[in-house]
Design a protein around this motif. Structure first.
Motif, PDB file in Angstrom:
ATOM      1  N   PRO A 107       0.761  -1.339   0.039  1.00  0.00           N
ATOM      2  CA  PRO A 107       0.209   0.071  -0.264  1.00  0.00           C
ATOM      3  C   PRO A 107       1.108   1.244  -0.505  1.00  0.00           C
ATOM      4  N   GLU A 108       2.320   0.958  -0.033  1.00  0.00           N
ATOM      5  CA  GLU A 108       2.572   1.881   0.795  1.00  0.00           C
ATOM      6  C   GLU A 108       3.237   3.170  -0.747  1.00  0.00           C
ATOM      7  N   LEU A 109       3.657   2.061  -1.373  1.00  0.00           N
ATOM      8  CA  LEU A 109       3.970   1.901  -3.530  1.00  0.00           C
ATOM      9  C   LEU A 109       2.334   2.911  -3.933  1.00  0.00           C
ATOM     10  N   LEU A 110       0.705   2.641  -3.373  1.00  0.00           N
ATOM     11  CA  LEU A 110       0.147   3.737  -4.137  1.00  0.00           C
ATOM     12  C   LEU A 110      -0.167   4.469  -3.779  1.00  0.00           C
ATOM     13  N   LYS A 111      -0.044   4.826  -2.502  1.00  0.00           N
ATOM     14  CA  LYS A 111      -0.197   6.141  -1.341  1.00  0.00           C
ATOM     15  C   LYS A 111       0.388   6.829  -2.769  1.00  0.00           C
ATOM     16  N   ARG A 112       1.406   6.514  -3.309  1.00  0.00           N
ATOM     17  CA  ARG A 112       2.500   7.859  -4.012  1.00  0.00           C
ATOM     18  C   ARG A 112       1.291   8.048  -5.555  1.00  0.00           C
ATOM     19  N   LEU A 113       0.841   7.070  -5.690  1.00  0.00           N
ATOM     20  CA  LEU A 113      -0.173   7.098  -6.642  1.00  0.00           C
ATOM     21  C   LEU A 113      -0.939   7.718  -6.915  1.00  0.00           C
ATOM     22  N   LEU A 114      -1.537   7.400  -5.747  1.00  0.00           N
ATOM     23  CA  LEU A 114      -2.531   8.843  -4.753  1.00  0.00           C
ATOM     24  C   LEU A 114      -2.214  10.026  -5.075  1.00  0.00           C
ATOM     25  N   LYS A 115      -0.996  10.682  -4.237  1.00  0.00           N
ATOM     26  CA  LYS A 115      -0.294  11.767  -4.270  1.00  0.00           C
ATOM     27  C   LYS A 115      -0.322  12.068  -5.797  1.00  0.00           C
ATOM     28  N   VAL A 116       0.333  11.132  -6.863  1.00  0.00           N
ATOM     29  CA  VAL A 116      -0.061  12.139  -7.789  1.00  0.00           C
ATOM     30  C   VAL A 116      -1.078  12.777  -8.906  1.00  0.00           C
ATOM     31  N   GLN A 117      -2.184  11.942  -8.323  1.00  0.00           N
ATOM     32  CA  GLN A 117      -3.621  11.918  -8.067  1.00  0.00           C
ATOM     33  C   GLN A 117      -4.064  13.133  -8.122  1.00  0.00           C
ATOM     34  N   LYS A 118      -3.579  13.598  -6.596  1.00  0.00           N
ATOM     35  CA  LYS A 118      -4.466  14.655  -6.158  1.00  0.00           C
ATOM     36  C   LYS A 118      -3.722  16.024  -5.625  1.00  0.00           C
ATOM     37  N   GLU A 119      -2.679  15.736  -6.595  1.00  0.00           N
ATOM     38  CA  GLU A 119      -1.406  16.940  -6.824  1.00  0.00           C
ATOM     39  C   GLU A 119      -1.379  17.293  -8.322  1.00  0.00           C
ATOM     40  N   GLN A 120      -1.824  16.018  -8.797  1.00  0.00           N
ATOM     41  CA  GLN A 120      -1.335  16.369 -10.079  1.00  0.00           C
ATOM     42  C   GLN A 120      -0.248  16.249 -11.057  1.00  0.00           C
ATOM     43  N   LEU A 121       0.101  15.453 -11.059  1.00  0.00           N
ATOM     44  CA  LEU A 121       1.507  15.882 -10.652  1.00  0.00           C
ATOM     45  C   LEU A 121       2.131  14.676 -12.255  1.00  0.00           C
ATOM     46  N   GLY A 122       1.314  13.519 -13.188  1.00  0.00           N
ATOM     47  CA  GLY A 122       1.224  13.945 -14.443  1.00  0.00           C
ATOM     48  C   GLY A 122       2.361  13.939 -15.610  1.00  0.00           C
ATOM     49  N   TYR A 123       1.670  15.460 -15.065  1.00  0.00           N
ATOM     50  CA  TYR A 123       2.845  15.995 -16.381  1.00  0.00           C
ATOM     51  C   TYR A 123       4.488  16.182 -15.688  1.00  0.00           C
ATOM     52  N   ARG A 124       4.549  16.192 -14.735  1.00  0.00           N
ATOM     53  CA  ARG A 124       6.048  16.276 -14.205  1.00  0.00           C
ATOM     54  C   ARG A 124       6.284  15.212 -13.874  1.00  0.00           C
ATOM     55  N   ILE A 125       5.879  14.035 -14.468  1.00  0.00           N
ATOM     56  CA  ILE A 125       6.715  12.681 -13.944  1.00  0.00           C
ATOM     57  C   ILE A 125       7.128  12.130 -15.557  1.00  0.00           C
ATOM     58  N   VAL A 126       6.202  12.720 -17.010  1.00  0.00           N
ATOM     59  CA  VAL A 126       6.745  12.673 -17.862  1.00  0.00           C
ATOM     60  C   VAL A 126       7.664  13.816 -18.360  1.00  0.00           C
ATOM     61  N   ARG A 127       7.794  14.771 -17.402  1.00  0.00           N
ATOM     62  CA  ARG A 127       8.696  15.882 -18.077  1.00  0.00           C
ATOM     63  C   ARG A 127      10.176  15.408 -17.634  1.00  0.00           C
ATOM     64  N   SER A 128      10.123  14.751 -16.401  1.00  0.00           N
ATOM     65  CA  SER A 128      11.335  13.996 -16.294  1.00  0.00           C
ATOM     66  C   SER A 128      12.033  12.941 -16.722  1.00  0.00           C
ATOM     67  N   ALA A 129      10.555  11.912 -17.460  1.00  0.00           N
ATOM     68  CA  ALA A 129      11.106  10.944 -18.668  1.00  0.00           C
ATOM     69  C   ALA A 129      11.845  11.472 -19.680  1.00  0.00           C
ATOM     70  N   GLU A 130      10.867  12.822 -20.176  1.00  0.00           N
ATOM     71  CA  GLU A 130      11.734  13.592 -21.379  1.00  0.00           C
ATOM     72  C   GLU A 130      13.037  14.158 -20.710  1.00  0.00           C
ATOM     73  N   GLN A 131      13.334  14.747 -19.547  1.00  0.00           N
ATOM     74  CA  GLN A 131      14.824  14.574 -19.212  1.00  0.00           C
ATOM     75  C   GLN A 131      15.923  13.562 -19.328  1.00  0.00           C
ATOM     76  N   VAL A 132      15.555  12.976 -18.561  1.00  0.00           N
ATOM     77  CA  VAL A 132      15.634  11.556 -18.859  1.00  0.00           C
ATOM     78  C   VAL A 132      16.813  10.899 -20.381  1.00  0.00           C
ATOM     79  N   LYS A 133      15.920  11.164 -21.257  1.00  0.00           N
ATOM     80  CA  LYS A 133      15.194  10.319 -22.847  1.00  0.00           C
ATOM     81  C   LYS A 133      16.147  11.471 -23.355  1.00  0.00           C
ATOM     82  N   ILE A 134      16.384  13.060 -22.980  1.00  0.00           N
ATOM     83  CA  ILE A 134      17.397  13.392 -23.809  1.00  0.00           C
ATOM     84  C   ILE A 134      18.901  13.302 -22.824  1.00  0.00           C
ATOM     85  N   SER A 135      19.115  12.638 -21.742  1.00  0.00           N
ATOM     86  CA  SER A 135      20.599  12.512 -20.962  1.00  0.00           C
ATOM     87  C   SER A 135      20.788  11.506 -21.532  1.00  0.00           C
TER      88      SER A 135
END
Length: 457
Positions: free
Chosen positions: A326-354
């Motif tokens: 459950p401790e992992l799913l709580k992280r997903l809940l935080k992403v939902q509550k704070e609308q962090l999906g775009y930020r996660i994808v932005r992190s992936a974009e930065q990784v792709k560039i690196s």
């Protein structure tokens, strides 16, 4: 005054012709490219910002068309306790920074071009995207017109705008017409009196053509942020001066698959296991993958709407109760509550560039959970992007099959083609054919500008 205008999925750029050739204009601090993003403290405020900045002669008609939105904008400004002239809508990097500062409070859209051909858009959704595109075009046009050396030449009135071969994988020509209509209307409201459109791979190829000393059959592969387009074109000295090039276009293909899809795929593969994807419930069944996909599917309107809904939050809360981790799913809940999906994808974009310069990247996801790091290798990246990579290969095959000829040279451009994983897949298709790598970001704008000179000069 005429320009070439690349309204891209990842970046926007604008070019003018000078005696020395094409000049890309600076649109952001130290850059000729403006990130294709918009952030508003409230979505209703976008219409207000458009109305305030658009040409005076167009305001009356626009006010009539957007009467409801403008009324709601005044209410939103009061509710947010904003001063009458306080800025509430941002584009480019300023939009990204505003989102990162207040992800859960405002309205943020990344790569709006990716949505323009979406099927099933309601009237109010089309109106919203018209306003988003208009707002970005207004900003870019005003930035260009204010530059020293250009401000004395008058307003920019004519533009050739790039467009992908297909805005969507589904929807066909109806989707293309919807997207082009949105772009044309937005350009008019931004103050352009005449616009023309040109396929982006052809624009990229025209810039390359200017360097040719003999005729060639060229396969142009343009892997952008939102779409991949391929064109087989006759190019060279005997073709470049013609204003009618339709007979030179032997085959083309295009689909909405590009850098955004790579970022989303990498987010799922590299990051979502840290949020509970792949874990199991107490009954032994795997945790459903849909909430994780919806969290990062930033180019899918229905997925984003679903993930931000109250039902989605309740679903994740129920999963937490039944999950073995459950401790992992709580992280997903935080992403939902704070609308962090775009930020996660932005992190992936930065990784792709690196990963263009190194084999392994460790990225910090502390905005999801303190001290949370994710390691991403080239091998994992290649595995994550297998499906979009295969689609890019299929588009190359489709264009060549339509043309019925083999190319003398392959010209590769587009920001996503900078990735060695993508370049290697393209090169492996026809190892005997020479490959020329163009300006990954500027070739389309340069070609659009050259075509604008032919059309409007």
């Amino acid at each position: 005054m005429f320009v070439g205008f690349d309204y891209g999925s990842a970046n926007c750029a604008i070019g003018v012709m000078e005696e020395s050739g094409v000049r890309l204009l600076p649109l952001a601090a130290g850059s000729n490219y403006l990130t294709s993003t918009l952030y508003a403290l409230d979505r209703e405020l976008i219409a207000e910002a458009v109305y305030q900045q658009m040409p005076t002669a167009l305001k009356a008609d626009y006010a009539k068309a957007r009467a409801g939105q403008l009324t709601r904008a005044r209410n939103a400004r009061r509710e947010l306790d904003l001063e009458p002239n306080e800025q509430a809508v941002f584009v480019g990097e300023r939009a990204v920074n505003a989102y990162l500062e207040m992800p859960e409070e405002g309205f943020y859209v990344r790569s709006p071009k990716s949505f323009l051909g979406a099927t099933g858009l309601r009237t109010e959704q089309i109106a919203l995207f018209e306003d988003i595109v208009t707002m970005m075009m207004l900003y870019i046009k005003q930035q260009a017109e204010s530059l020293e050396g250009l401000n004395s030449k008058g307003a920019i009135t004519h533009a050739v705008i790039g467009r992908p071969v297909n805005f969507q994988g589904i929807g066909g020509e109806e989707s293309n017409q919807q997207a082009e209509t949105i772009l044309r209307l937005a350009a008019k409201r931004a103050g352009f009196t005449d616009v023309d459109f040109l396929f982006e791979p052809l624009a990229a190829g025209m810039d390359f053509e200017a360097s040719l000393t003999e005729d060639k059959i060229v396969l142009v592969v343009d892997v952008g942020g939102g779409t991949t387009d391929c064109s087989v074109v006759k190019m060279g000295p005997s073709h470049m001066e013609s204003k009618e090039r339709s007979q030179d276009f032997l085959g083309h293909s295009g689909q909405r698959v590009g850098g955004n899809d790579l970022d989303i795929a990498l987010s799922m593969k590299a990051f979502m296991s840290h949020l509970g994807l792949g874990c199991h419930m107490t009954n032994g069944l795997p945790v459903p993958s849909k909430p994780f996909w919806n969290a990062v599917a930033v180019n899918d309107i229905s997925a984003q709407r679903d993930f931000s809904s109250l039902n989605s939050r309740k679903t994740i809360e129920e999963l937490i109760k039944e999950a073995k981790r459950p401790e992992l799913l709580k992280r997903l809940l935080k992403v939902q509550k704070e609308q962090l999906g775009y930020r996660i994808v932005r992190s992936a974009e930065q990784v792709k560039i690196s990963l263009s310069d190194t084999d392994t990247v460790t990225t910090n996801l502390d905005y999801v959970c303190p001290n949370l790091d994710a390691e991403v290798t080239q091998a994992l990246f290649k595995e994550a992007i297998e499906l979009p990579s295969a689609k890019i290969e299929a588009l190359m095959k489709q264009a060549l099959e339509m043309a019925g000829v083999m190319p003398d040279v392959i010209y590769v451009t587009g920001g996503t083609a900078r990735s060695p994983a993508i370049y290697d897949r393209i090169a492996a298709m026809h190892p005997e054919t020479p490959i020329v790598v163009g300006d990954h970001f500027g070739s389309v704008t340069a070609g659009l500008t050259r075509w604008a000179q032919k059309v409007f000069a």
